[in-house]
Design a protein around this motif. Structure first.
Motif, PDB file in Angstrom:
ATOM      1  N   TRP A 180       0.852  -1.185   0.000  1.00  0.00           N
ATOM      2  CA  TRP A 180       0.000   0.000   0.000  1.00  0.00           C
ATOM      3  C   TRP A 180       0.892   1.239   0.000  1.00  0.00           C
ATOM      4  N   VAL A 181       0.455   2.279  -0.715  1.00  0.00           N
ATOM      5  CA  VAL A 181       1.261   3.491  -0.814  1.00  0.00           C
ATOM      6  C   VAL A 181       0.361   4.668  -1.177  1.00  0.00           C
ATOM      7  N   GLY A 182       0.748   5.840  -0.744  1.00  0.00           N
ATOM      8  CA  GLY A 182       0.067   7.066  -1.149  1.00  0.00           C
ATOM      9  C   GLY A 182       0.876   7.791  -2.198  1.00  0.00           C
ATOM     10  N   THR A 183       0.209   8.448  -3.129  1.00  0.00           N
ATOM     11  CA  THR A 183       0.930   9.231  -4.130  1.00  0.00           C
ATOM     12  C   THR A 183       1.437  10.532  -3.518  1.00  0.00           C
ATOM     13  N   ARG A 184       2.237  11.249  -4.274  1.00  0.00           N
ATOM     14  CA  ARG A 184       2.862  12.468  -3.755  1.00  0.00           C
ATOM     15  C   ARG A 184       1.861  13.592  -3.487  1.00  0.00           C
ATOM     16  N   SER A 185       0.619  13.417  -3.916  1.00  0.00           N
ATOM     17  CA  SER A 185      -0.409  14.410  -3.610  1.00  0.00           C
ATOM     18  C   SER A 185      -0.835  14.353  -2.145  1.00  0.00           C
ATOM     19  N   ILE A 186      -0.448  13.302  -1.435  1.00  0.00           N
ATOM     20  CA  ILE A 186      -0.825  13.104  -0.037  1.00  0.00           C
ATOM     21  C   ILE A 186       0.376  13.394   0.854  1.00  0.00           C
ATOM     22  N   PRO A 187       0.233  14.258   1.866  1.00  0.00           N
ATOM     23  CA  PRO A 187       1.392  14.641   2.678  1.00  0.00           C
ATOM     24  C   PRO A 187       1.705  13.707   3.840  1.00  0.00           C
ATOM     25  N   TYR A 188       0.830  12.758   4.148  1.00  0.00           N
ATOM     26  CA  TYR A 188       0.953  12.001   5.389  1.00  0.00           C
ATOM     27  C   TYR A 188       1.865  10.785   5.231  1.00  0.00           C
ATOM     28  N   LYS A 189       2.358  10.290   6.395  1.00  0.00           N
ATOM     29  CA  LYS A 189       3.205   9.107   6.450  1.00  0.00           C
ATOM     30  C   LYS A 189       2.565   8.060   7.365  1.00  0.00           C
ATOM     31  N   TYR A 190       2.778   6.786   7.021  1.00  0.00           N
ATOM     32  CA  TYR A 190       2.310   5.708   7.894  1.00  0.00           C
ATOM     33  C   TYR A 190       2.928   5.825   9.281  1.00  0.00           C
ATOM     34  N   SER A 191       4.191   6.221   9.331  1.00  0.00           N
ATOM     35  CA  SER A 191       4.901   6.288  10.608  1.00  0.00           C
ATOM     36  C   SER A 191       4.374   7.391  11.516  1.00  0.00           C
ATOM     37  N   GLU A 192       3.601   8.323  10.948  1.00  0.00           N
ATOM     38  CA  GLU A 192       3.050   9.426  11.727  1.00  0.00           C
ATOM     39  C   GLU A 192       1.537   9.360  11.887  1.00  0.00           C
ATOM     40  N   LEU A 193       0.858   8.737  10.942  1.00  0.00           N
ATOM     41  CA  LEU A 193      -0.609   8.789  10.933  1.00  0.00           C
ATOM     42  C   LEU A 193      -1.150   7.463  10.391  1.00  0.00           C
ATOM     43  N   PRO A 194      -1.343   6.471  11.237  1.00  0.00           N
ATOM     44  CA  PRO A 194      -1.798   5.160  10.751  1.00  0.00           C
ATOM     45  C   PRO A 194      -3.284   5.144  10.427  1.00  0.00           C
ATOM     46  N   THR A 195      -3.657   5.735   9.292  1.00  0.00           N
ATOM     47  CA  THR A 195      -5.046   5.759   8.848  1.00  0.00           C
ATOM     48  C   THR A 195      -5.110   5.497   7.351  1.00  0.00           C
ATOM     49  N   THR A 196      -6.323   5.293   6.862  1.00  0.00           N
ATOM     50  CA  THR A 196      -6.527   5.079   5.431  1.00  0.00           C
ATOM     51  C   THR A 196      -6.225   6.327   4.613  1.00  0.00           C
ATOM     52  N   MET A 197      -6.102   7.475   5.265  1.00  0.00           N
ATOM     53  CA  MET A 197      -5.856   8.720   4.533  1.00  0.00           C
ATOM     54  C   MET A 197      -4.420   8.833   4.051  1.00  0.00           C
ATOM     55  N   VAL A 198      -3.560   7.910   4.487  1.00  0.00           N
ATOM     56  CA  VAL A 198      -2.161   7.951   4.078  1.00  0.00           C
ATOM     57  C   VAL A 198      -1.986   7.431   2.654  1.00  0.00           C
ATOM     58  N   ASP A 199      -2.847   6.513   2.229  1.00  0.00           N
ATOM     59  CA  ASP A 199      -2.632   5.873   0.932  1.00  0.00           C
ATOM     60  C   ASP A 199      -3.841   5.995   0.015  1.00  0.00           C
ATOM     61  N   ASN A 200      -3.582   5.852  -1.261  1.00  0.00           N
ATOM     62  CA  ASN A 200      -4.636   5.836  -2.281  1.00  0.00           C
ATOM     63  C   ASN A 200      -4.260   4.935  -3.459  1.00  0.00           C
ATOM     64  N   HIS A 201      -3.310   4.027  -3.213  1.00  0.00           N
ATOM     65  CA  HIS A 201      -2.764   3.252  -4.326  1.00  0.00           C
ATOM     66  C   HIS A 201      -2.237   1.922  -3.800  1.00  0.00           C
ATOM     67  N   MET A 202      -2.210   0.907  -4.667  1.00  0.00           N
ATOM     68  CA  MET A 202      -1.617  -0.380  -4.311  1.00  0.00           C
ATOM     69  C   MET A 202      -0.710  -0.844  -5.443  1.00  0.00           C
ATOM     70  N   ILE A 203       0.429  -1.399  -5.065  1.00  0.00           N
ATOM     71  CA  ILE A 203       1.387  -1.937  -6.026  1.00  0.00           C
ATOM     72  C   ILE A 203       1.880  -3.287  -5.496  1.00  0.00           C
ATOM     73  N   ALA A 204       2.779  -3.910  -6.219  1.00  0.00           N
ATOM     74  CA  ALA A 204       3.469  -5.110  -5.750  1.00  0.00           C
ATOM     75  C   ALA A 204       4.935  -4.757  -5.511  1.00  0.00           C
ATOM     76  N   THR A 205       5.550  -5.457  -4.571  1.00  0.00           N
ATOM     77  CA  THR A 205       6.966  -5.224  -4.289  1.00  0.00           C
ATOM     78  C   THR A 205       7.714  -6.552  -4.329  1.00  0.00           C
ATOM     79  N   TYR A 206       8.845  -6.541  -5.008  1.00  0.00           N
ATOM     80  CA  TYR A 206       9.751  -7.693  -5.046  1.00  0.00           C
ATOM     81  C   TYR A 206      11.044  -7.281  -4.362  1.00  0.00           C
ATOM     82  N   LYS A 207      11.530  -8.148  -3.473  1.00  0.00           N
ATOM     83  CA  LYS A 207      12.760  -7.854  -2.746  1.00  0.00           C
ATOM     84  C   LYS A 207      13.836  -8.843  -3.140  1.00  0.00           C
TER      85      LYS A 207
END
Length: 645
Positions: free
Chosen positions: A361-388
Motif C-alpha cells: 500500500w502506498v500514497g501518491t505524492r499528492s498526499i502529505p501524510y506518512k504511515y509512521s506518523e498517521l496510521p489511517t486510510t488517509m495515508v494511501d490511495n494506491h496499491m502496487i506489488a513489491t519484489y525484494k
C-alpha cells in the motif's frame, strides 16, 4: 442520553436557520466583510462540522452534522449558485436542507431549494464508481444574498475517520470542527499546519460521561494555489481524527485504529491468501513466459511487462471493492483491473513462477501524510506489488503502462510504503530517482543555406523522460505525433519545422526511445556585411524560468532530469571563426550546467548539459535556482561569429 444530544444538535441547527432567516440585513457586517475580504466575491460566514461518536451495544455510532452559511459579497456571484454534496456507500446521507436568503428591502426573504438531483461519478478515469453527487441550485443568488446548507452523515465504517480544513478556495469567516465522544472512546486528533493560524482549541466535559473537543478559527483568507505546487493538504490548516479504541457496554475493549498494527491487520484481511492461490490457467501463462535459465529478476521483469501489456487499467470503485482486490485468476480471465487487481495478479503470477512478491500500500505524492506518523486510510490511495532481492526493493506499478523495469512510478517517489511480509509488515520509502537516470540526449548537425538552417538530429529518451514521452507518442495519431515532436524538439524560434522523422524502440521498455529527424529553421541567424552571427543555443531549456519574489509555495517537479544537447555546425565555405564564447560551468545544490565550445575539422561544436536536481523546490532554495537560471540566461545570449576570409 444520546437521544437528548441528538435533540440538542437538531435544536441548534434550527436555531441557526431561524435566526438567519429572521435577521435584517446588517450593513455594518457587510462593511466589515468587504474590509476583511476586499477581493472576494463569496465567503463562508460559517463552516461547521460537528461529529458525535457514541457506543451502541458492542459497536460505534458515528454521526456528522454539517452546516454551511455562505455570503455572496460581490456583484458577480450568480455563478456560485450551483452547489453539490457527496455521498457513497461508506456513509448514509440524510436531513438535507438548503435555502437562500435573498435581500428584500432591509430584510431577507427565504427561498428553499426544491430540487436535488443525484448523479453518479462520470469521471472518465473510472469504469464504475459508487461515489455520488447530489446537485442543486440556490435560488435568487445576488449581491448580499446568503445561502444555508445543512445535512447529516451517518458513518458505516468508523475506521475511516475524517478530516476538516479550516481554509478553502474561498475565505472562511468562522470555521468550527468538534468531536463529541463517550469517555469510553479513545480518539486521536492530529493537527496539521496550525503554526501560522490562530485556531482556538477548547474542551468541554458534558453530562453522561462525555467530552467535546472544539477547534475554531476566525477570518481565514482563501487558499491561494500556485502553478506546479503541492496540494492544499500540505499547507492549509486542518485536522485528521481517528478512533483508536472503545469499551463496549459489556466492558470489553475493541481496537479500531490505535496504531499501524491495527491498520495493517485490517488491510491484511483484504488480501487474505490471494498471493498463494493456485490456478492452472495462470500457471500456463507463466510457463510460456519464463524459462529455467531465467534469473529471478528476469522472471520478475517478464511477468511485470506481461501485466502491463495484457491487463488494461480500469478504475473500479464500489464500496469496499475500493480496498479489496480481485484474485489473480479473475484478473487474468477478465484482462482488466484497477491498481489493486494489477498488484494481485503480479504477486500471484510470481508465486506461480516460484518468486516471492508482496502486496504493498502506498500514497501518491499528492498526499502529505506518512504511515509512521498517521496510521489511517488517509495515508494511501494506491496499491502496487513489491519484489525484494537482497537489500534491494523493486516497486512494481503496472498502472504505468510504459514504465521500464525497475523504475518505480514517478508519482510515488519519496513516499512510504506499507509492505505485507510473511510475518507482518515493513515500512520502506520509495527512492527518489536521480537526475542522471532521466535523460534527454539530443545531437544535431546543422548547416547554413541562405537564410535557413538545415539540420539532422538524433534524440534519445531514457528513464522518466522516456515514460512520459512514450505515452504521448503511442497514444497519438500521425498528425498528433508530428505536432508533438515539433513541440518536444523545438529549436530557435517558432519557424522550426520537422520535415521527416523515424522513431525506434517506442515499445521496447528496456531501451531508450530513439528519434532520427530532419528539420529546417528559417530566419534564425544574422548575416551583417561579411559576418555571420549565430547562437548555437538552439534549445534553451529553463530560459527565463525565474521564481518571483511573491511566490510562497514549493515548486513540484514530476521527476529530476538531465538535458544534454550537442550542436555541430558545418562551417560555411569561405568563412573563418572569429569569435568563440568561453566555456562555462555552474553548479549549486539545485541546478548545474556546462556549456563547452570547440572547433575541429571544419566543424564548430557546442556541448551543453543541464541537470535539474530537485523533485520539490522549497522557497528557501528559490534564490539558488534563480541565480543558476540567470547565469544560464546570460550564457544563452552568446553567439559565435563567422567572418569572410
Amino acid at each position: 442520553m444520546r437521544f437528548f444530544n441528538v435533540y440538542l444538535a437538531i435544536s441548534i441547527l434550527v436555531f441557526f436557520a431561524n435566526s438567519i432567516s429572521a435577521q435584517k440585513i446588517d450593513e455594518e457586517e457587510i462593511s466589515r466583510l468587504k474590509e476583511v475580504y476586499p477581493e472576494s466575491q463569496v465567503i463562508f460566514l460559517k463552516y461547521f462540522a460537528d461529529i458525535d461518536i457514541s457506543v451502541k451495544g458492542d459497536s460505534l455510532f458515528v454521526e456528522k452534522k454539517n452546516f454551511e452559511n455562505t455570503f455572496y459579497l460581490g456583484n458577480q456571484v450568480s455563478q456560485f449558485a450551483k452547489d453539490r454534496i457527496y455521498s457513497s456507500s461508506f456513509y448514509e446521507l440524510k436531513d438535507i436542507e438548503a435555502y437562500s436568503l435573498v435581500p428584500s428591502g432591509r430584510k431577507y426573504k427565504k427561498a428553499k431549494v426544491e430540487s436535488f438531483k443525484e448523479s453518479f461519478n462520470k469521471n472518465s478515469d473510472f469504469f464504475y464508481d459508487d461515489f455520488k453527487t447530489i446537485n442543486f441550485v440556490f435560488p435568487g443568488i445576488e449581491q448580499n444574498a446568503q445561502s444555508v446548507l445543512s445535512y447529516t452523515e451517518i458513518y458505516e465504517e468508523p475506521r475511516f475517520g475524517d478530516k476538516f480544513f479550516f481554509q478553502s478556495g474561498m475565505p472562511v469567516d468562522h470555521a468550527r470542527f468538534s468531536v463529541t465522544v463517550d469517555d469510553e472512546i479513545d480518539i486521536e486528533i492530529s493537527r496539521f499546519n496550525f503554526d501560522d493560524f490562530d485556531i482556538q482549541v477548547s474542551e468541554e466535559k458534558l453530562k453522561g460521561d462525555r467530552t467535546r473537543y472544539i477547534f475554531e478559527s476566525r477570518e481565514i483568507q482563501k487558499w491561494e494555489t500556485e502553478s506546479s505546487s503541492q496540494g492544499i493538504s500540505y499547507y492549509a490548516p486542518h485536522i485528521v481524527f481517528r478512533i483508536k479504541s472503545f469499551v463496549d457496554s459489556k466492558g470489553e475493549k475493541h481496537q479500531v485504529l490505535d496504531d499501524l498494527e491495527d491498520l495493517f491487520a485490517w488491510y491484511s484481511d483484504f488480501v487474505g491468501d490471494l498471493a498463494t492461490q493456485n490456478d492452472p490457467k495462470i500457471q500456463e501463462v507463466v510457463d510460456e513466459l519464463i524459462s529455467e535459465d531465467d534469473s529471478e529478476i528476469e522472471k520478475v521483469r517478464k511477468i511485470y511487462y506481461w501485466v502491463q501489456d495484457n491487463i488494461k487499467y480500469i478504475a473500479f470503485e464500489d464500496g469496499m471493492r475500493g480496498f479489496i482486490p480481485h484474485s489473480g485468476s479473475y484478473v487474468c480471465e477478465k484482462r482488466y483491473g484497477d491498481c489493486k487487481d494489477m498488484a494481485s495478479i503480479i504477486v500471484n503470477m510470481l508465486h506461480h513462477a516460484g518468486v516471492k512478491a508482496h502486496f504493498t500500500w502506498v500514497g501518491t505524492r499528492s498526499i502529505p501524510y506518512k504511515y509512521s506518523e498517521l496510521p489511517t486510510t488517509m495515508v494511501d490511495n494506491h496499491m502496487i506489488a513489491t519484489y525484494k532481492n537482497g537489500d534491494d526493493y523493486y516497486f512494481l506499478d503496472a498502472t504505468a503502462q510504459y514504465l521500464p523495469f525497475p523504475l518505480p512510478s514517478s508519482m510515488i517517489q519519496g513516499k512510504e510504503t506499507l509492505i505485507k511480509t510473511d510475518d507482518g509488515f515493513e515500512i520502506v520509502e520509495v527512492p527518489k530517482i536521480g537526475y542522471e537516470k532521466n535523460v534527454m540526449n539530443d545531437t544535431i548537425r546543422i548547416k547554413l543555406d541562405e537564410s535557413t538552417i538545415l539540420g539532422k538530429g538524433n534524440v534519445s529518451l531514457s528513464g522518466y523522460a522516456k515514460l512520459y514521452n512514450a505515452f504521448n507518442l503511442i497514444q497519438s495519431d500521425e498528425k498528433s505525433v508530428s505536432d508533438y515532436l515539433n513541440y518536444l524538439l523545438a529549436k530557435g524560434n517558432n519557424k522550426f519545422l520537422i520535415e521527416e522523422y523515424d522513431i525506434a524502440n517506442l515499445y521496447n521498455r528496456d531501451l531508450p526511445i530513439e528519434v532520427d529527424y530532419s528539420f529546417n529553421l528559417a530566419d534564425y541567424y544574422r548575416n551583417i556585411n561579411d559576418d555571420i552571427y549565430i547562437n548555437l543555443n538552439l534549445d534553451r531549456a529553463m530560459n527565463n524560468f525565474i521564481f518571483e519574489e511573491d511566490r510562497e509555495l514549493p515548486y513540484e517537479n514530476r521527476f529530476r532530469y538531465t538535458n544534454k544537447i550537442v550542436t555541430i555546425l558545418e562551417k560555411p565555405e569561405g568563412y573563418e571563426l572569429t569569435y568563440l564564447p568561453e566555456n562555462l560551468t555552474f553548479e549549486n545544490d539545485v541546478l548545474a550546467f556546462t556549456i563547452a565550445y570547440s572547433e575541429k575539422n571544419g566543424e564548430i561544436i557546442m556541448d551543453k548539459t543541464l541537470e535539474v536536481k530537485y523533485l520539490t523546490l522549497y522557497p528557501e532554495d528559490f534564490d539558488a535556482h534563480n541565480t543558476a537560471v540567470k547565469a544560464l540566461n546570460k550564457a544563452y545570449r552568446e553567439a559565435i561569429v563567422l567572418s569572410k576570409k
